[in-house]
Design an enzyme around this catalytic site. Structure first.
Site, PDB file in Angstrom:
ATOM      1  N   ASP A  23     -59.987  81.504 -37.389  1.00 49.59           N
ATOM      2  CA  ASP A  23     -60.244  80.165 -38.365  1.00 49.59           C
ATOM      3  C   ASP A  23     -60.438  80.512 -39.631  1.00 49.59           C
ATOM      4  O   ASP A  23     -61.462  80.640 -40.414  1.00 49.59           O
ATOM      5  CB  ASP A  23     -60.941  79.447 -37.715  1.00 49.59           C
ATOM      6  CG  ASP A  23     -60.732  78.179 -39.060  1.00 49.59           C
ATOM      7  OD1 ASP A  23     -59.873  77.368 -40.276  1.00 49.59           O
ATOM      8  OD2 ASP A  23     -61.822  77.136 -38.801  1.00 49.59           O
ATOM      9  N   LYS A  86     -57.900  80.609 -49.981  1.00 54.58           N
ATOM     10  CA  LYS A  86     -57.238  80.094 -49.517  1.00 54.58           C
ATOM     11  C   LYS A  86     -55.847  79.011 -50.268  1.00 54.58           C
ATOM     12  O   LYS A  86     -54.864  79.398 -49.846  1.00 54.58           O
ATOM     13  CB  LYS A  86     -57.823  79.327 -48.235  1.00 54.58           C
ATOM     14  CG  LYS A  86     -56.590  78.753 -46.999  1.00 54.58           C
ATOM     15  CD  LYS A  86     -56.949  78.411 -45.790  1.00 54.58           C
ATOM     16  CE  LYS A  86     -56.622  77.545 -44.909  1.00 54.58           C
ATOM     17  NZ  LYS A  86     -57.085  76.613 -44.321  1.00 54.58           N
ATOM     18  N   GLU A 186     -53.406  75.197 -37.556  1.00 57.86           N
ATOM     19  CA  GLU A 186     -54.553  74.891 -36.522  1.00 57.86           C
ATOM     20  C   GLU A 186     -54.296  74.038 -35.768  1.00 57.86           C
ATOM     21  O   GLU A 186     -55.185  73.631 -35.033  1.00 57.86           O
ATOM     22  CB  GLU A 186     -55.432  74.515 -37.844  1.00 57.86           C
ATOM     23  CG  GLU A 186     -55.732  75.341 -39.233  1.00 57.86           C
ATOM     24  CD  GLU A 186     -56.082  75.762 -40.743  1.00 57.86           C
ATOM     25  OE1 GLU A 186     -55.881  74.716 -40.743  1.00 57.86           O
ATOM     26  OE2 GLU A 186     -55.873  76.284 -40.815  1.00 57.86           O
ATOM     27  N   ASP A 210     -57.491  66.822 -39.826  1.00 50.72           N
ATOM     28  CA  ASP A 210     -58.559  67.358 -39.774  1.00 50.72           C
ATOM     29  C   ASP A 210     -58.926  66.935 -41.638  1.00 50.72           C
ATOM     30  O   ASP A 210     -57.956  67.798 -42.537  1.00 50.72           O
ATOM     31  CB  ASP A 210     -57.462  69.143 -40.097  1.00 50.72           C
ATOM     32  CG  ASP A 210     -58.519  70.300 -40.190  1.00 50.72           C
ATOM     33  OD1 ASP A 210     -58.814  70.066 -41.135  1.00 50.72           O
ATOM     34  OD2 ASP A 210     -57.607  71.080 -39.881  1.00 50.72           O
TER      35      ASP A 210
END
Length: 619
Positions: A23, A86, A186, A210
């Site tokens: 992850d 990211k 994800e 999320d």
């Protein structure tokens, strides 16, 4: 070289070796594996902790430090400490211009749509290189903890990541020495961690909420016959637990009457307050009052006030949930399960609001920080063929793509993509007045097309003659269940269209596929370095062309000194291009940009005002 057998159904190696699930997060990253008891488990190397902060610090020698040790430098050396990388993956500067203020390090603006670069000292890094440093750290921890080489991984990305961002993630894995078997969404990974979607007879519609440190997204997934389909995704890539911290900091600043000048002058104080706010947020998940001192500043906060402070942000996430349902054309009653992901979902108020909206208790039994990595490990186990109860769909054993400037391979359909599949990307012309575009289709894993296998070539003719960068050409790849690839090119402004059918696997033996895969891993580092040099050179040459054309067209608006110095900068960039040293090229390009920006803006202002007076000005 030792012989390694390849499973052509999965495009992966068959040998007794652990495949990990990763992850790669905005705030923290994790690595997981399937333990001998057949359970997914997060790797905790020598007690360093499960979470690896996604932070990279560079010292004066240019050596990288990753994780907890790097995080300490966020306060003491912010300009050489990179966080939230990211957010930068697969992005151009234009994508990030509105959010530049949240980064404490220098992001290079080269005034075009090319991907961002980060300047640290005299070196220039791409988000791919920085992400690779984080992935190297995860790989190293896994190898140290498991006492075995780790060369293969499944890496997760948000469901909303576009093709460019997914490819950038693949490239980062490659640069870190990992064979990336698959990029998994994800929410799909989170579902697998809860066992949802493992039973092929199961049909469900689920919502994955999320909320991480810096990003929020909600995905609506339909699961049928073991296939995960993203029906919709919504959210805000600049909303998360960090906003909760900021709300607390602002509250304390107001309560303690701290002046803006004091905060501006003392960056360390702002960071210390932010860290104390993070402490308060976590404490208020289990207690009703937080009361501590930071120097002379009282940091006091009760649970009710905290919930009032974060209520507007949580309300925004619920609006995103409504929008996601609307986009999926579904009613709340259609949602069978709700899964909570991300450390910020630990906040009781967040859970209450999500439960109230969906009308059912969400899944939160698995640690929300770990759930995605655990699911990635399960996906890795499936790809390794270790789960006999799960049917693996046919996949393409080698990547398919086209040749771009500098002889680079631009992947459209990555290896291990499920078949049938469709993918596309938009391109433009590189020369003014260009009316034809040659499209060369390749198969393979290397960054240079010269090392890959050419499948076909055709020309898209009749593109309207326009300045470079204006035509929009969509190139779509359709790979059907029989392995026939249809490549289609269409210029969107004129509707000019051309297509060709090819059989990508024709004439390839198992041994050839195996060799191509092994070569791609063996040469990964040199391939990526070569790619980055070619990209830097292409950008540098384009900048020289643009700057020289600018001087020719707008010289009358410039002083002699400006013309002389600009010419010197152009010559310096040309000299750097001749050296073929990436950082030198990028440094000289940055200096040319920095020098010309002020008067380039001035000239454009003059041009606009002249045009408004009815004068014709050639831009």
């Amino acid at each position: 070289m030792a012989k390694i057998s390849i499973n052509l159904a999965t495009g992966s190696f068959q040998q007794e070796e652990i495949i990990v699930g990763i992850d790669l997060g905005t705030t923290n990253s994790l690595v997981a594996f399937i333990n001998p008891e057949k359970n997914a488990q997060i790797i905790n190397d020598t007690g360093k902790g499960l979470l690896v902060p996604s932070v990279v610090h560079f010292n004066t020698q240019g050596d990288a430090l990753v994780g907890n040790e790097a995080k300490e430098f966020l306060i003491t050396d912010p300009s050489n400490t990179i966080f939230s990388v990211k957010r930068l993956l697969g992005r151009s500067y234009k994508d990030l211009a509105a959010h530049q203020d949240i980064f404490s390090y220098k992001i290079i603006d080269d005034e075009n749509d090319s991907l961002v670069k980060i300047k640290v000292g005299d070196r220039f890094y791409t988000p791919i290189e920085l992400s690779a440093e984080i992935l190297k750290e995860l790989k190293g921890r896994a190898e140290h903890a498991l006492k075995t080489p780790v060369n293969r991984a499944v890496i997760t990305v948000p469901a909303y990541f576009n093709d460019s961002q997914r490819q950038a993630t693949r490239d980062a894995g490659k640069l870190a020495g990992l064979d990336v078997l698959r990029i998994v969404n994800e929410p799909t990974a989170a579902s697998l961690a809860y066992g949802i979607g493992l039973d092929p007879t199961q049909q469900k519609t689920i919502a994955v909420y999320d909320l991480g440190g810096g990003t929020f997204d909600v995905s609506i997934l339909s699961i049928q016959n073991g296939i995960f389909e993203v029906l919709s995704t919504n959210g805000n890539t600049f909303l998360g637990g960090d906003d909760f911290d900021r709300a607390i900091v602002h509250y304390w600043v107001e309560k303690n009457n701290i002046q803006k000048d004091q905060l501006d002058a003392d960056f360390g104080l702002m960071q210390s307050l932010r860290l104390k706010a993070e402490e308060a947020k976590k404490a208020l998940s289990t207690q009703n009052l937080f009361n501590e001192k930071l120097g002379e500043i009282w940091c006091t906060l009760d649970k009710q006030t905290f919930e009032n402070l974060i209520a507007p942000k949580v309300a925004e996430t619920i609006v995103s949930c409504k929008n996601a349902l609307s986009d999926a054309k579904l009613d709340i009653t259609a949602i069978d399960e709700v899964i909570m992901v991300g450390g910020s979902t630990r906040t009781p108020y967040v859970k209450q609001q999500v439960e109230a909206f969906f009308g059912s208790k969400p899944h939160d039994q698995i640690n929300p920080d770990e759930v995605v990595a655990l699911g990635a490990a399960i996906q890795a186990d499936i790809l390794a063929g270790n789960r006999s109860d799960i049917l693996l769909l046919d996949v393409t054993p080698l990547s398919l793509g086209i040749e771009t400037i500098g002889g680079l391979m631009d992947v459209i359909i990555p290896r291990n993509a499920k078949v049938p599949t469709k993918a596309g990307r938009q391109y433009t012309t590189s020369l003014d007045g260009q009316v034809n575009m040659k499209i060369s289709v390749f198969q393979g894993e290397r960054d240079l097309v010269a090392e890959n296998r050419k499948l076909a070539e055709f020309e898209l003719r009749g593109i309207p003659a326009m300045p470079a960068g204006l035509p929009k050409v969509d190139i779509n790849f359709l790979l059907n269940a029989d392995g026939i690839l249809t490549v289609q090119a269409i210029e969107l402004r004129s509707g000019v269209k051309q297509e060709i059918d090819v059989k990508p696997t024709y004439g390839l033996t198992d041994d050839t596929v195996e060799k191509m895969l092994i070569d791609s891993i063996t040469h990964a580092k040199s391939d990526v370095e070569q790619r980055m040099l070619i990209e830097a050179r292409s950008e540098g040459e384009q900048l020289v062309y643009t700057a020289e054309r600018f001087l020719t067209k707008h010289g009358e608006f410039l002083t002699m000194e400006e013309i002389t110095e600009t010419t010197q900068h152009i010559e310096a960039l040309k000299a750097a291009l001749a050296t073929a040293i990436k950082d030198d090229i990028l440094k000289k390009a940055d200096e040319l940009n920095e020098f010309t920006r002020p008067f380039a803006e001035r000239v454009m202002d003059v041009a606009v005002s002249s045009a408004m007076k009815g004068k014709s000005v050639d831009k």
